[in-house]
Write a protein that holds these residues in place. Structure first.
Motif, PDB file in Angstrom:
ATOM      1  N   GLN A   1       0.799  -1.224   0.000  1.00 56.88           N
ATOM      2  CA  GLN A   1       0.000   0.000   0.000  1.00 56.88           C
ATOM      3  C   GLN A   1       0.834   1.278   0.000  1.00 56.88           C
ATOM      4  OE1 GLN A   1      -2.296  -0.320   3.699  1.00 56.88           O
ATOM      5  NE2 GLN A   1      -0.943   1.191   4.571  1.00 56.88           N
ATOM      6  N   PHE A   2       2.040   1.231   0.559  1.00 58.96           N
ATOM      7  CA  PHE A   2       2.868   2.443   0.640  1.00 58.96           C
ATOM      8  C   PHE A   2       3.278   2.963  -0.738  1.00 58.96           C
ATOM      9  CE2 PHE A   2       5.589  -1.296   1.113  1.00 58.96           C
ATOM     10  CZ  PHE A   2       6.535  -1.088   0.125  1.00 58.96           C
ATOM     11  N   ALA A   3       3.160   2.123  -1.772  1.00 61.51           N
ATOM     12  CA  ALA A   3       3.544   2.546  -3.123  1.00 61.51           C
ATOM     13  C   ALA A   3       2.382   3.153  -3.909  1.00 61.51           C
ATOM     14  CB  ALA A   3       4.134   1.364  -3.892  1.00 61.51           C
ATOM     15  N   MET A   4       1.190   3.237  -3.306  1.00 59.35           N
ATOM     16  CA  MET A   4       0.047   3.856  -4.001  1.00 59.35           C
ATOM     17  C   MET A   4       0.300   5.345  -4.220  1.00 59.35           C
ATOM     18  SD  MET A   4      -3.404   2.328  -2.185  1.00 59.35           S
ATOM     19  CE  MET A   4      -3.000   2.937  -0.551  1.00 59.35           C
ATOM     20  N   ALA A   5      -0.221   5.872  -5.313  1.00 54.61           N
ATOM     21  CA  ALA A   5      -0.202   7.316  -5.524  1.00 54.61           C
ATOM     22  C   ALA A   5      -1.252   7.955  -4.612  1.00 54.61           C
ATOM     23  CB  ALA A   5      -0.492   7.643  -6.980  1.00 54.61           C
ATOM     24  N   ALA A   6      -1.097   9.258  -4.342  1.00 61.53           N
ATOM     25  CA  ALA A   6      -2.045   9.941  -3.453  1.00 61.53           C
ATOM     26  C   ALA A   6      -3.043  10.796  -4.223  1.00 61.53           C
ATOM     27  CB  ALA A   6      -1.296  10.785  -2.436  1.00 61.53           C
ATOM     28  N   GLN A   7      -2.561  11.660  -5.103  1.00 58.91           N
ATOM     29  CA  GLN A   7      -3.478  12.546  -5.855  1.00 58.91           C
ATOM     30  C   GLN A   7      -3.043  12.643  -7.307  1.00 58.91           C
ATOM     31  OE1 GLN A   7      -3.083  15.970  -3.191  1.00 58.91           O
ATOM     32  NE2 GLN A   7      -5.208  15.705  -2.574  1.00 58.91           N
ATOM     33  N   ASP A   8      -2.812  11.504  -7.910  1.00 56.95           N
ATOM     34  CA  ASP A   8      -2.355  11.477  -9.298  1.00 56.95           C
ATOM     35  C   ASP A   8      -3.532  11.699 -10.247  1.00 56.95           C
ATOM     36  OD1 ASP A   8      -1.234  10.414 -11.909  1.00 56.95           O
ATOM     37  OD2 ASP A   8       0.469  10.009 -10.589  1.00 56.95           O
ATOM     38  N   VAL A   9      -3.281  12.429 -11.333  1.00 53.93           N
ATOM     39  CA  VAL A   9      -4.356  12.629 -12.325  1.00 53.93           C
ATOM     40  C   VAL A   9      -4.728  11.298 -12.982  1.00 53.93           C
ATOM     41  CG1 VAL A   9      -3.874  15.051 -12.820  1.00 53.93           C
ATOM     42  CG2 VAL A   9      -2.635  13.285 -14.067  1.00 53.93           C
ATOM     43  N   ARG A  10      -3.785  10.350 -12.987  1.00 51.54           N
ATOM     44  CA  ARG A  10      -4.109   8.993 -13.451  1.00 51.54           C
ATOM     45  C   ARG A  10      -4.799   8.291 -12.276  1.00 51.54           C
ATOM     46  NH1 ARG A  10       2.051   7.842 -14.843  1.00 51.54           N
ATOM     47  NH2 ARG A  10       2.128   9.016 -12.886  1.00 51.54           N
ATOM     48  N   TYR A  11      -6.097   8.498 -12.205  1.00 50.34           N
ATOM     49  CA  TYR A  11      -6.872   8.129 -11.012  1.00 50.34           C
ATOM     50  C   TYR A  11      -6.714   6.666 -10.618  1.00 50.34           C
ATOM     51  CZ  TYR A  11      -9.952   6.501 -14.724  1.00 50.34           C
ATOM     52  OH  TYR A  11     -10.436   5.858 -15.821  1.00 50.34           O
ATOM     53  N   TYR A  12      -6.447   5.790 -11.607  1.00 48.99           N
ATOM     54  CA  TYR A  12      -6.324   4.364 -11.308  1.00 48.99           C
ATOM     55  C   TYR A  12      -5.053   4.063 -10.500  1.00 48.99           C
ATOM     56  CZ  TYR A  12      -3.729   5.113 -15.634  1.00 48.99           C
ATOM     57  OH  TYR A  12      -2.894   5.634 -16.597  1.00 48.99           O
ATOM     58  N   LEU A  13      -4.104   5.016 -10.431  1.00 40.92           N
ATOM     59  CA  LEU A  13      -2.907   4.819  -9.596  1.00 40.92           C
ATOM     60  C   LEU A  13      -3.180   5.178  -8.133  1.00 40.92           C
ATOM     61  CD1 LEU A  13       0.033   6.168 -11.811  1.00 40.92           C
ATOM     62  CD2 LEU A  13      -0.919   3.851 -11.689  1.00 40.92           C
ATOM     63  N   ASN A  14      -4.284   5.897  -7.875  1.00 40.76           N
ATOM     64  CA  ASN A  14      -4.642   6.277  -6.500  1.00 40.76           C
ATOM     65  C   ASN A  14      -5.398   5.134  -5.827  1.00 40.76           C
ATOM     66  OD1 ASN A  14      -3.603   8.889  -7.015  1.00 40.76           O
ATOM     67  ND2 ASN A  14      -5.552   9.504  -7.904  1.00 40.76           N
ATOM     68  N   GLY A  15      -4.855   3.956  -5.964  1.00 41.44           N
ATOM     69  CA  GLY A  15      -5.508   2.769  -5.418  1.00 41.44           C
ATOM     70  C   GLY A  15      -4.583   1.589  -5.540  1.00 41.44           C
ATOM     71  N   LEU A  16      -5.128   0.414  -5.282  1.00 44.74           N
ATOM     72  CA  LEU A  16      -4.323  -0.803  -5.260  1.00 44.74           C
ATOM     73  C   LEU A  16      -4.995  -1.863  -6.120  1.00 44.74           C
ATOM     74  CD1 LEU A  16      -2.462  -2.321  -2.331  1.00 44.74           C
ATOM     75  CD2 LEU A  16      -4.255  -3.732  -3.305  1.00 44.74           C
ATOM     76  N   LEU A  17      -4.218  -2.501  -6.981  1.00 40.67           N
ATOM     77  CA  LEU A  17      -4.750  -3.563  -7.828  1.00 40.67           C
ATOM     78  C   LEU A  17      -4.800  -4.874  -7.050  1.00 40.67           C
ATOM     79  CD1 LEU A  17      -5.549  -4.719 -10.676  1.00 40.67           C
ATOM     80  CD2 LEU A  17      -3.108  -5.220 -10.970  1.00 40.67           C
ATOM     81  N   LEU A  18      -5.992  -5.459  -6.983  1.00 37.24           N
ATOM     82  CA  LEU A  18      -6.132  -6.828  -6.470  1.00 37.24           C
ATOM     83  C   LEU A  18      -6.392  -7.708  -7.682  1.00 37.24           C
ATOM     84  CD1 LEU A  18      -8.372  -7.210  -3.290  1.00 37.24           C
ATOM     85  CD2 LEU A  18      -5.909  -7.512  -3.481  1.00 37.24           C
ATOM     86  N   LEU A  19      -5.560  -8.695  -7.863  1.00 41.99           N
ATOM     87  CA  LEU A  19      -5.695  -9.578  -9.024  1.00 41.99           C
ATOM     88  C   LEU A  19      -5.953 -10.997  -8.538  1.00 41.99           C
ATOM     89  CD1 LEU A  19      -5.423 -10.045 -12.107  1.00 41.99           C
ATOM     90  CD2 LEU A  19      -2.979 -10.348 -11.738  1.00 41.99           C
ATOM     91  N   ILE A  20      -7.123 -11.507  -8.883  1.00 37.74           N
ATOM     92  CA  ILE A  20      -7.458 -12.895  -8.576  1.00 37.74           C
ATOM     93  C   ILE A  20      -7.097 -13.712  -9.811  1.00 37.74           C
ATOM     94  CG2 ILE A  20      -9.326 -14.490  -7.970  1.00 37.74           C
ATOM     95  CD1 ILE A  20     -10.900 -11.894  -7.055  1.00 37.74           C
ATOM     96  N   ASP A  21      -6.290 -14.750  -9.631  1.00 30.48           N
ATOM     97  CA  ASP A  21      -5.867 -15.545 -10.789  1.00 30.48           C
ATOM     98  C   ASP A  21      -5.630 -16.979 -10.353  1.00 30.48           C
ATOM     99  OD1 ASP A  21      -5.112 -16.292 -13.287  1.00 30.48           O
ATOM    100  OD2 ASP A  21      -3.226 -15.173 -13.351  1.00 30.48           O
ATOM    101  N   GLY A  22      -6.572 -17.857 -10.688  1.00 25.99           N
ATOM    102  CA  GLY A  22      -6.441 -19.259 -10.308  1.00 25.99           C
ATOM    103  C   GLY A  22      -6.453 -19.411  -8.800  1.00 25.99           C
ATOM    104  N   GLY A  23      -5.378 -19.971  -8.259  1.00 23.41           N
ATOM    105  CA  GLY A  23      -5.275 -20.164  -6.812  1.00 23.41           C
ATOM    106  C   GLY A  23      -4.391 -19.126  -6.160  1.00 23.41           C
ATOM    107  N   GLU A  24      -4.327 -17.932  -6.765  1.00 26.07           N
ATOM    108  CA  GLU A  24      -3.442 -16.891  -6.245  1.00 26.07           C
ATOM    109  C   GLU A  24      -4.162 -15.549  -6.165  1.00 26.07           C
ATOM    110  OE1 GLU A  24       1.271 -16.166  -6.867  1.00 26.07           O
ATOM    111  OE2 GLU A  24       0.068 -15.881  -8.669  1.00 26.07           O
ATOM    112  N   LEU A  25      -3.850 -14.799  -5.117  1.00 25.69           N
ATOM    113  CA  LEU A  25      -4.345 -13.430  -4.954  1.00 25.69           C
ATOM    114  C   LEU A  25      -3.123 -12.517  -4.935  1.00 25.69           C
ATOM    115  CD1 LEU A  25      -6.755 -11.501  -4.367  1.00 25.69           C
ATOM    116  CD2 LEU A  25      -6.348 -11.911  -1.934  1.00 25.69           C
TER     117      LEU A  25
END
Length: 368
Positions: A145-169
């Motif tokens: 989480q510490f690597a998230m952007a705070a107020q970036d115009v690229r709004y999708y960087l102001n968050g965290l990607l959770l990727l569900i893939d098979g038996g892995e999160l």
């Protein structure tokens, strides 16, 4: 009518769980309020900012029948906090005001109708369900989480990607200058799904989850996600956007590798950081066989130099980094040692944990 009569902590603990998302100043005044609902001896607390909704409940409420009211969350929390631990509290609803009484203390608070409180619609249907422990998921967030952007115009960087893939999160966060990746195994085999959690949701989960083996149920729908743990039910909208291809950012081959004690490196970095330029926070790492020098300077021409003996026999490298980015990864790891992979002074560095392929941290160099 005496809506609620109970012990102070029966009200305060659940109120603190939900009130973290409440905005003090909002265009909709009711969003500064918490919704209190009493049915029998059960008390339900709901707070929302339209993007996130947190619900929790408590038992042991007496009173004259059932009812619901919304009242200023922060004010109610501050009043309850200031009362003695063992205080018995009565909440009395009369003439659109909520009277709070405890001992000889009296408070009169404004209310807004419970029917006007906006509740988030809960997505039903084909939500993917994942069950993990609170500790596992909290660790996954802490590593990224510490690597998230705070107020970036690229709004999708102001968050965290959770990727569900098979038996892995997997969890991935980036602000364009550094990227953190962590993964964990999950039961079952689920189809691939990418979810971008808003920054506020991530920070709230980190605050509420415990380092315990208690269960956490995650239900992921196409545009919404729900987390259920303990007495808490947190529903959040997802960020609608395409997260960058993180796999392209992680270096595939590295010519030079260095394993180093994390605590010793952290201490040296913290000392050197004292004399960095406040705006750029740059440090130079000068790596040569057997030695790592960490150097910093500022506008007042003050300088710091730290030197560590290291087991290194690769190329001589002189490279600059934002020291804050390095301190973040060292502070958020519990590993005894970390491994650095480098190609040259112009390429990104890769920080990993020896013997653990489930964590990767990429940081871009800076010119100093």
């Amino acid at each position: 009518m005496v809506l609620i009569k109970t012990q102070r902590d029966t009200l305060l603990a659940p109120l603190q769980s939900v009130s973290g998302i409440v905005e003090k100043r909002h265009t909709l005044p009711i969003l500064s309020n918490v919704l209190l609902e009493k049915k029998g001896e059960e008390l339900t607390f709901i707070a929302t900012d339209i993007e996130i909704q947190i619900t929790t409940s408590a038992q042991g409420a007496q009173g004259d029948g059932d009812g619901a009211v919304t009242v200023g969350a922060k004010k109610l929390q501050d009043i309850l906090r200031s009362l003695p631990d063992s205080a018995e509290v009565s909440l009395i609803l009369e003439d659109k005001r909520l009277q709070l009484r405890a001992g000889k203390s009296r408070f009169s608070l404004q209310t807004l109708p419970a029917d006007d409180f906006p509740r988030m619609a809960i997505a039903d249907g084909e939500a993917k369900k994942i069950s993990v422990t609170q500790k596992q998921f909290r660790q996954l967030l802490a590593q990224t989480q510490f690597a998230m952007a705070a107020q970036d115009v690229r709004y999708y960087l102001n968050g965290l990607l959770l990727l569900i893939d098979g038996g892995e999160l997997r969890a991935v966060a980036t602000d364009g200058h550094r990227l953190a990746f962590a993964s964990m195994a999950i039961d079952g085999s689920l189809p691939r799904q990418e979810l971008i959690l808003p920054r506020k949701t991530v920070l709230e989960l980190n605050r509420l989850l415990s380092d315990s083996d208690e269960p956490l149920l995650i239900e992921a729908a196409p545009n919404q996600i729900r987390f259920q743990f303990g007495h808490i039910n947190l529903v959040s909208k997802l960020i609608d956007g395409k997260f960058p291809d993180y796999e392209r950012v992680i270096p595939a081959t590295l010519r030079n590798a260095l394993q180093i004690n994390r605590a010793a490196l952290l201490s040296s970095m913290q000392r050197a950081a004292i004399l960095t330029n406040e705006k750029f926070r740059g440090v130079r790492l000068v790596l040569s066989p057997g030695s790592l020098k960490i150097m910093a300077a500022n506008a007042e021409q003050e300088e710091a130099q730290e030197e560590l003996e290291v087991d290194y026999s690769g190329d001589a490298i002189d490279i600059g980094f934002n020291v804050g980015y390095l301190l973040d990864v060292l502070n958020n790891s519990a590993a005894e040692a970390v491994q650095w992979g480098l190609n040259d002074s112009n390429s990104s560095a890769l920080v990993t944990i020896p013997g653990n392929d489930r964590f990767k941290y990429v940081v871009m160099p800076m010119r100093i």
